[in-house]
Design an enzyme around this catalytic site. Structure first.
Site, mmCIF file in Angstrom:
data_model
loop_
_atom_site.group_PDB
_atom_site.id
_atom_site.type_symbol
_atom_site.label_atom_id
_atom_site.label_comp_id
_atom_site.label_asym_id
_atom_site.label_seq_id
_atom_site.Cartn_x
_atom_site.Cartn_y
_atom_site.Cartn_z
ATOM 1 N N ARG A 169 0.819 -1.209 0.000
ATOM 2 C CA ARG A 169 0.000 0.000 0.000
ATOM 3 C C ARG A 169 0.853 1.259 0.000
ATOM 4 O O ARG A 169 0.313 2.359 -0.090
ATOM 5 C CB ARG A 169 -0.873 0.025 1.246
ATOM 6 C CG ARG A 169 -2.299 -0.490 1.028
ATOM 7 C CD ARG A 169 -2.970 -0.550 2.385
ATOM 8 N NE ARG A 169 -4.386 -0.377 2.348
ATOM 9 C CZ ARG A 169 -5.259 -1.390 2.416
ATOM 10 N NH1 ARG A 169 -4.831 -2.623 2.455
ATOM 11 N NH2 ARG A 169 -6.550 -1.157 2.428
ATOM 12 N N ARG A 171 -21.799 -3.083 2.846
ATOM 13 C CA ARG A 171 -21.059 -4.347 2.930
ATOM 14 C C ARG A 171 -21.279 -5.025 4.294
ATOM 15 O O ARG A 171 -21.376 -4.384 5.318
ATOM 16 C CB ARG A 171 -19.573 -4.046 2.732
ATOM 17 C CG ARG A 171 -18.670 -5.224 2.971
ATOM 18 C CD ARG A 171 -17.337 -5.011 2.352
ATOM 19 N NE ARG A 171 -16.470 -4.136 3.123
ATOM 20 C CZ ARG A 171 -15.192 -3.914 2.800
ATOM 21 N NH1 ARG A 171 -14.676 -4.452 1.712
ATOM 22 N NH2 ARG A 171 -14.448 -3.122 3.537
HETATM 23 P P1 ADP Z 1 -9.986 -2.063 2.433
HETATM 24 O O1 ADP Z 1 -9.145 -2.435 1.255
HETATM 25 O O2 ADP Z 1 -11.426 -2.392 2.276
HETATM 26 O O3 ADP Z 1 -9.783 -0.645 2.920
HETATM 27 P P2 ADP Z 1 -8.432 -3.845 4.213
HETATM 28 O O4 ADP Z 1 -9.131 -4.911 4.938
HETATM 29 O O5 ADP Z 1 -7.485 -4.213 3.126
HETATM 30 O O6 ADP Z 1 -9.584 -2.893 3.700
HETATM 31 O O7 ADP Z 1 -7.627 -2.940 5.254
HETATM 32 C C1 ADP Z 1 -8.219 -2.430 6.422
HETATM 33 C C2 ADP Z 1 -7.239 -1.537 7.170
HETATM 34 O O8 ADP Z 1 -6.092 -2.311 7.587
HETATM 35 C C3 ADP Z 1 -6.645 -0.388 6.373
HETATM 36 O O9 ADP Z 1 -7.497 0.751 6.358
HETATM 37 C C4 ADP Z 1 -5.337 -0.138 7.125
HETATM 38 O O10 ADP Z 1 -5.561 0.566 8.324
HETATM 39 C C5 ADP Z 1 -4.895 -1.535 7.497
HETATM 40 N N1 ADP Z 1 -4.011 -2.140 6.466
HETATM 41 C C6 ADP Z 1 -4.270 -3.240 5.721
HETATM 42 N N2 ADP Z 1 -3.248 -3.520 4.886
HETATM 43 C C7 ADP Z 1 -2.307 -2.565 5.095
HETATM 44 C C8 ADP Z 1 -1.040 -2.287 4.533
HETATM 45 N N3 ADP Z 1 -0.498 -3.049 3.563
HETATM 46 N N4 ADP Z 1 -0.360 -1.208 5.010
HETATM 47 C C9 ADP Z 1 -0.863 -0.434 5.974
HETATM 48 N N5 ADP Z 1 -2.054 -0.620 6.532
HETATM 49 C C10 ADP Z 1 -2.796 -1.675 6.111
#
Ligand code: ADP
Ligand code: ZN
Length: 222
Positions: free
Chosen positions: A93, A127
């Site tokens: 990300r 959702r």
């Molecule tokens: P979505 O893609 O629906 O926003 P996720 O379940 O992928 O939801 O992620 C939920 C939360 O988990 C994010 O908003 C963030 O706070 C955290 N998160 C997940 N993956 C990462 C990542 N690779 N780096 C930083 N934070 C992350």
């Protein structure tokens, strides 16, 4: 279908369907899905120092610091059996996360999901998720057979605490500012892409998934 040793990233905004498609690809291709968001939600349930640390970020829709994410990813990757493929959902990300990933593993393809903003907002706010198995539903477009109950396992459905209007807005902003720019990076690296767009709110996931698999076959990756 035969087991494939695919190493892919599924990439798109929050609500673009990463988790929904990844779980179907998992079933059809026999690969594992590594969803960092799911791992963090599990951590939040624990009353541990790490859980409490992560909670502050997730609840506000902010990114968890890279050093924590990378540690979690490495641990999960190390548990993938030899010979099995995987799809990364929600990682990388940030540019830093992408660079670190390169040092850990090779990636065959990026599955890019292109979805209009209004569709994303509509989807996220409606959702629901199975508390037991994590299957994703939508109370308007992807309804379970029985309201509030998971088709697959009978578990109860809940709404994620970060699927509220304020946090959704923040997550989309964070995506635009910190994550979307990664596309330029992947392109510069000449990573192969399989792009698919979701034109309407009620496009069935199977349609998109079958298209993705057809493209993967063309690339000899499935
Ligand atoms: P979505 O893609 O629906 O926003 P996720 O379940 O992928 O939801 O992620 C939920 C939360 O988990 C994010 O908003 C963030 O706070 C955290 N998160 C997940 N993956 C990462 C990542 N690779 N780096 C930083 N934070 C992350
Ligand atoms: Zn379930």
């Amino acid at each position: 279908m035969a087991k494939v040793k695919l190493k892919a990233i599924i990439f798109g905004a929050p609500g673009s369907g990463k988790g929904t498609y990844a779980s179907r690809l998992q079933a059809k291709l026999g690969v594992e899905v590594i969803a960092t968001g799911d791992i963090f939600r599990e951590l939040l349930k624990e009353d541990s120092e790490l859980g409490r640390k992560v909670k502050v970020y997730v609840e506000k829709g902010l990114l968890v610091p890279d050093e924590i994410v990378v540690e979690v990813l490495k641990q999960r990757l190390s548990k993938i059996p030899k010979g099995k493929g995987f799809i990364l959902d929600g990682y990388p990300r940030t540019l830093e996360q992408a660079k670190i990933l390169e040092g850990i593993t090779k990636i065959d393809v990026i599955l890019l999901l292109d979805v209009l903003d209004w569709i994303i907002i509509e989807r996220l706010s409606t959702r629901r998720i199975c508390r037991n198995c994590g299957t994703v539903y939508n109370i308007r477009f992807l309804k379970p057979k029985v309201e509030g109950i998971c088709d697959k396992c009978g578990g109860t459905l809940y709404q994620r605490s970060d699927d509220n209007p304020e946090v959704i807005k923040k997550r989309l902003q964070v995506y635009q500012e910190q994550t979307r720019p990664l596309l330029e990076y992947f392109k510069a690296k000449k990573a192969p892409f399989v792009a698919s767009s979701t034109p309407t709110l009620d496009t069935p996931p199977e349609l998109i998934v079958d298209k993705i698999i057809a493209e993967l076959k063309k690339l000899k990756l499935a």
